[in-house]
Motif scaffolding. Structure first.
Motif, PDB file in Angstrom:
ATOM      1  N   ILE A  24      38.241  33.752 -93.102  1.00 45.89           N
ATOM      2  CA  ILE A  24      38.894  32.902 -92.113  1.00 45.89           C
ATOM      3  C   ILE A  24      38.150  31.594 -91.875  1.00 45.89           C
ATOM      4  O   ILE A  24      36.936  31.506 -92.062  1.00 45.89           O
ATOM      5  N   VAL A  25      38.922  30.589 -91.452  1.00 52.09           N
ATOM      6  CA  VAL A  25      38.388  29.286 -91.067  1.00 52.09           C
ATOM      7  C   VAL A  25      39.143  28.818 -89.823  1.00 52.09           C
ATOM      8  O   VAL A  25      40.134  29.415 -89.412  1.00 52.09           O
ATOM      9  N   HIS A  26      38.681  27.713 -89.258  1.00 49.96           N
ATOM     10  CA  HIS A  26      39.345  27.084 -88.118  1.00 49.96           C
ATOM     11  C   HIS A  26      40.741  26.627 -88.549  1.00 49.96           C
ATOM     12  O   HIS A  26      40.927  26.199 -89.695  1.00 49.96           O
ATOM     13  N   PRO A  27      41.741  26.684 -87.666  1.00 45.13           N
ATOM     14  CA  PRO A  27      43.107  26.278 -88.046  1.00 45.13           C
ATOM     15  C   PRO A  27      43.211  24.839 -88.556  1.00 45.13           C
ATOM     16  O   PRO A  27      44.095  24.521 -89.353  1.00 45.13           O
ATOM     17  N   SER A  28      42.317  23.954 -88.125  1.00 49.00           N
ATOM     18  CA  SER A  28      42.378  22.558 -88.571  1.00 49.00           C
ATOM     19  C   SER A  28      41.767  22.347 -89.955  1.00 49.00           C
ATOM     20  O   SER A  28      41.889  21.265 -90.528  1.00 49.00           O
ATOM     21  N   LEU A 108      35.393  35.768 -84.995  1.00 51.46           N
ATOM     22  CA  LEU A 108      36.615  35.097 -84.535  1.00 51.46           C
ATOM     23  C   LEU A 108      36.302  33.981 -83.546  1.00 51.46           C
ATOM     24  O   LEU A 108      36.818  32.862 -83.679  1.00 51.46           O
ATOM     25  N   ASP A 109      35.482  34.264 -82.562  1.00 53.84           N
ATOM     26  CA  ASP A 109      35.149  33.270 -81.534  1.00 53.84           C
ATOM     27  C   ASP A 109      34.436  32.052 -82.127  1.00 53.84           C
ATOM     28  O   ASP A 109      34.766  30.915 -81.795  1.00 53.84           O
ATOM     29  N   LEU A 110      33.470  32.291 -83.010  1.00 55.93           N
ATOM     30  CA  LEU A 110      32.723  31.177 -83.595  1.00 55.93           C
ATOM     31  C   LEU A 110      33.578  30.355 -84.555  1.00 55.93           C
ATOM     32  O   LEU A 110      33.525  29.116 -84.535  1.00 55.93           O
ATOM     33  N   VAL A 111      34.369  31.003 -85.380  1.00 46.63           N
ATOM     34  CA  VAL A 111      35.238  30.283 -86.308  1.00 46.63           C
ATOM     35  C   VAL A 111      36.284  29.470 -85.536  1.00 46.63           C
ATOM     36  O   VAL A 111      36.556  28.315 -85.869  1.00 46.63           O
ATOM     37  N   ALA A 112      36.831  30.047 -84.478  1.00 48.51           N
ATOM     38  CA  ALA A 112      37.845  29.349 -83.676  1.00 48.51           C
ATOM     39  C   ALA A 112      37.266  28.143 -82.941  1.00 48.51           C
ATOM     40  O   ALA A 112      38.006  27.230 -82.574  1.00 48.51           O
ATOM     41  N   SER A 113      35.947  28.120 -82.753  1.00 47.37           N
ATOM     42  CA  SER A 113      35.338  27.027 -82.003  1.00 47.37           C
ATOM     43  C   SER A 113      34.692  25.951 -82.880  1.00 47.37           C
ATOM     44  O   SER A 113      34.254  24.930 -82.370  1.00 47.37           O
ATOM     45  N   ASN A 114      34.645  26.163 -84.213  1.00 55.18           N
ATOM     46  CA  ASN A 114      33.958  25.201 -85.075  1.00 55.18           C
ATOM     47  C   ASN A 114      34.670  25.105 -86.432  1.00 55.18           C
ATOM     48  O   ASN A 114      34.694  26.072 -87.190  1.00 55.18           O
ATOM     49  N   LYS A 129      44.126  32.534 -83.551  1.00 61.76           N
ATOM     50  CA  LYS A 129      43.088  31.542 -83.267  1.00 61.76           C
ATOM     51  C   LYS A 129      42.446  31.000 -84.544  1.00 61.76           C
ATOM     52  O   LYS A 129      41.716  30.013 -84.496  1.00 61.76           O
ATOM     53  N   VAL A 130      42.703  31.639 -85.681  1.00 63.08           N
ATOM     54  CA  VAL A 130      42.069  31.253 -86.937  1.00 63.08           C
ATOM     55  C   VAL A 130      43.103  31.195 -88.066  1.00 63.08           C
ATOM     56  O   VAL A 130      44.218  31.676 -87.911  1.00 63.08           O
ATOM     57  N   LYS A 131      42.678  30.603 -89.186  1.00 64.76           N
ATOM     58  CA  LYS A 131      43.526  30.519 -90.370  1.00 64.76           C
ATOM     59  C   LYS A 131      42.911  31.381 -91.476  1.00 64.76           C
ATOM     60  O   LYS A 131      41.694  31.339 -91.693  1.00 64.76           O
ATOM     61  N   VAL A 132      43.726  32.134 -92.169  1.00 58.70           N
ATOM     62  CA  VAL A 132      43.262  32.985 -93.260  1.00 58.70           C
ATOM     63  C   VAL A 132      43.295  32.195 -94.570  1.00 58.70           C
ATOM     64  O   VAL A 132      44.333  31.646 -94.945  1.00 58.70           O
TER      65      VAL A 132
END
Length: 136
Positions: A24-28, A108-114, A129-132
């Motif tokens: 997973i990565v951040h959605p952006s 999840l929390d860290l990936v969603a925040s950075n 909250k994340v992108k696969v």
């Protein structure tokens, strides 16, 4: 009674056999990565996403079932092989293993925040909250 016990055991074992690991990565984060590129990041052979931005790989604790599955499926290495690999790199000053956190929730929390962090979790723990990037 034996039939019920057998059924319950097989059901539980089949769940373990079909467990998937989601990278997973951040959605952006607009990067697409194949298994080889992901492996290179988590083995310290690469430090950037394909678009050139800094990538921060994030592991889970060694005792985590997600870590064992990720190591075998994505990195094609056992726990002992990875320990030897990282020991050699650390000893020679050529690398440092990725930071580790305790659980899927922490990842999840860290990936969603950075947007620079890339991690892996059990696919059953996925949220919006994340992108696969891919699953193993």
């Amino acid at each position: 009674m034996k039939l019920k016990l057998c059924f319950v055991t097989l059901t539980l074992m089949s769940h373990l056999a079909i467990a998937d690991i989601a990278v997973i990565v951040h959605p952006s984060n607009a990067n697409a990565m194949d298994a080889s590129a992901i492996s290179r990041l988590f083995l310290g052979k690469s430090k950037k996403f394909p678009d050139g931005t800094v990538a921060i790989p994030l592991n889970q604790a060694e005792a985590s079932s997600a870590t064992g599955l990720f190591n075998s499926k994505a990195l094609k290495k056992s726990s002992s092989q990875l320990k030897a690999y990282w020991s050699k790199l650390v000893f020679t000053g050529k690398g440092t293993p990725p930071r580790s956190v305790e659980s899927d929730i922490d990842v999840l929390d860290l990936v969603a925040s950075n947007p620079n962090i890339i991690g892996y979790i059990d696919s059953a723990a996925l949220t919006d909250k994340v992108k696969v990037l891919t699953t193993f």
